[in-house]
Motif scaffolding. Sequence first.
Motif, short mmCIF file in Angstrom:
data_model
loop_
_atom_site.label_atom_id
_atom_site.label_comp_id
_atom_site.label_asym_id
_atom_site.label_seq_id
_atom_site.Cartn_x
_atom_site.Cartn_y
_atom_site.Cartn_z
N VAL A 1 0.27 -9.37 2.91
CA VAL A 1 0.18 -8.17 3.74
C VAL A 1 -1.21 -7.56 3.56
N ASP A 2 -1.63 -6.77 4.52
CA ASP A 2 -2.96 -6.19 4.47
C ASP A 2 -3.01 -4.93 3.61
N CYS A 3 -1.96 -4.14 3.67
CA CYS A 3 -1.85 -2.90 2.89
C CYS A 3 -0.39 -2.69 2.53
N MET A 4 -0.16 -1.77 1.60
CA MET A 4 1.20 -1.36 1.28
C MET A 4 1.35 0.15 1.43
N SER A 5 2.53 0.56 1.86
CA SER A 5 2.89 1.97 1.95
C SER A 5 3.99 2.23 0.92
N ILE A 6 3.72 3.14 0.00
CA ILE A 6 4.67 3.41 -1.08
C ILE A 6 5.27 4.79 -0.87
N LEU A 7 6.55 4.84 -0.53
CA LEU A 7 7.21 6.12 -0.35
C LEU A 7 7.47 6.75 -1.71
N THR A 8 6.98 7.97 -1.88
CA THR A 8 7.13 8.64 -3.17
C THR A 8 8.05 9.84 -3.09
N ASP A 9 8.63 10.12 -1.92
CA ASP A 9 9.61 11.20 -1.82
C ASP A 9 10.95 10.75 -2.39
N THR A 10 11.50 11.56 -3.29
CA THR A 10 12.73 11.18 -3.97
C THR A 10 13.98 11.60 -3.21
N ILE B 1 2.85 -0.03 -9.19
CA ILE B 1 2.36 -1.04 -8.25
C ILE B 1 0.85 -1.20 -8.36
N VAL B 2 0.13 -0.09 -8.45
CA VAL B 2 -1.33 -0.17 -8.60
C VAL B 2 -1.69 -0.88 -9.89
N GLU B 3 -0.97 -0.60 -10.96
CA GLU B 3 -1.23 -1.30 -12.23
C GLU B 3 -0.99 -2.80 -12.07
N PHE B 4 0.09 -3.17 -11.40
CA PHE B 4 0.38 -4.58 -11.15
C PHE B 4 -0.75 -5.24 -10.36
N LEU B 5 -1.24 -4.56 -9.33
CA LEU B 5 -2.31 -5.11 -8.52
C LEU B 5 -3.59 -5.29 -9.32
N GLU B 6 -3.89 -4.33 -10.17
CA GLU B 6 -5.09 -4.42 -10.99
C GLU B 6 -5.00 -5.54 -12.01
N VAL B 7 -3.85 -5.67 -12.66
CA VAL B 7 -3.67 -6.72 -13.66
C VAL B 7 -3.84 -8.10 -13.04
N HIS B 8 -3.32 -8.25 -11.81
CA HIS B 8 -3.36 -9.56 -11.15
C HIS B 8 -4.55 -9.70 -10.21
N LYS B 9 -5.47 -8.73 -10.30
CA LYS B 9 -6.72 -8.78 -9.54
C LYS B 9 -6.47 -8.97 -8.04
N ARG B 10 -5.52 -8.24 -7.52
CA ARG B 10 -5.25 -8.25 -6.08
C ARG B 10 -5.82 -6.99 -5.46
N LYS B 11 -6.27 -7.08 -4.24
CA LYS B 11 -7.02 -6.00 -3.62
C LYS B 11 -6.26 -5.29 -2.50
N THR B 12 -4.95 -5.33 -2.54
CA THR B 12 -4.14 -4.71 -1.48
C THR B 12 -4.14 -3.20 -1.65
N PRO B 13 -4.78 -2.45 -0.74
CA PRO B 13 -4.82 -0.99 -0.90
C PRO B 13 -3.48 -0.34 -0.55
N CYS B 14 -3.19 0.76 -1.23
CA CYS B 14 -1.89 1.42 -1.09
C CYS B 14 -2.02 2.81 -0.48
N LEU B 15 -1.07 3.11 0.37
CA LEU B 15 -0.90 4.44 0.95
C LEU B 15 0.17 5.19 0.16
N ARG B 16 -0.15 6.41 -0.26
CA ARG B 16 0.92 7.27 -0.77
C ARG B 16 1.59 7.92 0.43
N LYS B 17 2.81 7.48 0.74
CA LYS B 17 3.52 8.03 1.89
C LYS B 17 4.50 9.09 1.40
N ASP B 18 4.19 10.31 1.76
CA ASP B 18 5.02 11.44 1.35
C ASP B 18 4.77 12.56 2.34
N PHE B 19 5.46 13.65 2.14
CA PHE B 19 5.31 14.80 3.02
C PHE B 19 4.27 15.72 2.38
N MET B 20 3.03 15.50 2.77
CA MET B 20 1.90 16.16 2.12
C MET B 20 1.73 17.57 2.67
#
Length: 279
Positions: A99-108, A121-140
């Motif tokens: 996938v090109d990007c990920m959207s992570i829903l953080t509303d509980t 997820i960001v820690e997982f991406l960094e450890v595995h040297k993957r460059k998939t940028p993440c969106l924090r999807k929430d009601f900002m």
Amino acid sequence: RLELSTSHGYRAKHMDKLSEIMAAKRHALSKQIRPVRDQELERLGRMQTQGSSFLEALARKDRLSVIAEIKRKSPSAGEIAAATLDAVDQAREYVNAEVDCMSILTDTDYFGGKLQDLWDIVEFLEVHKRKTPCLRKDFMVHPIQVAEAAEAGARCILIIVRALEDDEIKALRDAAEIAGLDILYEIHEECELEKALRFDPKIVGVNNRDLKRFKTDLSVSELLIPQIPDDIIKVSESGIFDLEDAERASACGANAILVGEALMRAEDPEKLVDAFHNA
């Protein structure tokens, strides 16, 4: 700084669903609100190391980009995945599907997410040297959420244009820019596009789901995406379940699609993402 209401009447029956969610979010945030200074945002921006920018990841011309969402439940679909879903396991499937990007829903309360999912997820991406940028999807609603997003490693935040006053959008935009985060401006109607364009957006998402009533109609993208200026990345969000839906989004000018429920339920996310990329 912006003030948030602490009224306890936020679940009033006359409210539509989006108003209910936004009021609940404002109420919850009122307990942790504090000034967010530019120096703090600048420091968090300097810490951004994970992957390319969200904008860059969506800007490729050779295929329809896919933003894959991690979502356990929603007011419209109910439970999509077990509450015990391991967000990192789902992210691993998305990474394998390219996938090109990920959207992570953080509303509980309404979507079953949590900010810790983004951290993990960001820690997982960094450890595995993957460059998939993440969106924090929430009601900002307040820059404190932008600071949280940047600290957790998000590369983009969501601004729901219909849900906010101009001064709130400006405060979120300014905070995101200082922290080096991209912004996905989400609209559903023509008047919201006009409002979004006042803030010089780089990415505009058309939500096919009416967040007041949670009805979904892909013709919303077909109406609005052609009206978005050519130099803006255009995203069709919600209601995309199969290749035919993705082809409709692509045909009306979408550069990317945001897909949650279909990928969360898919037996073979990699196959579905590949189909979407070729729409």
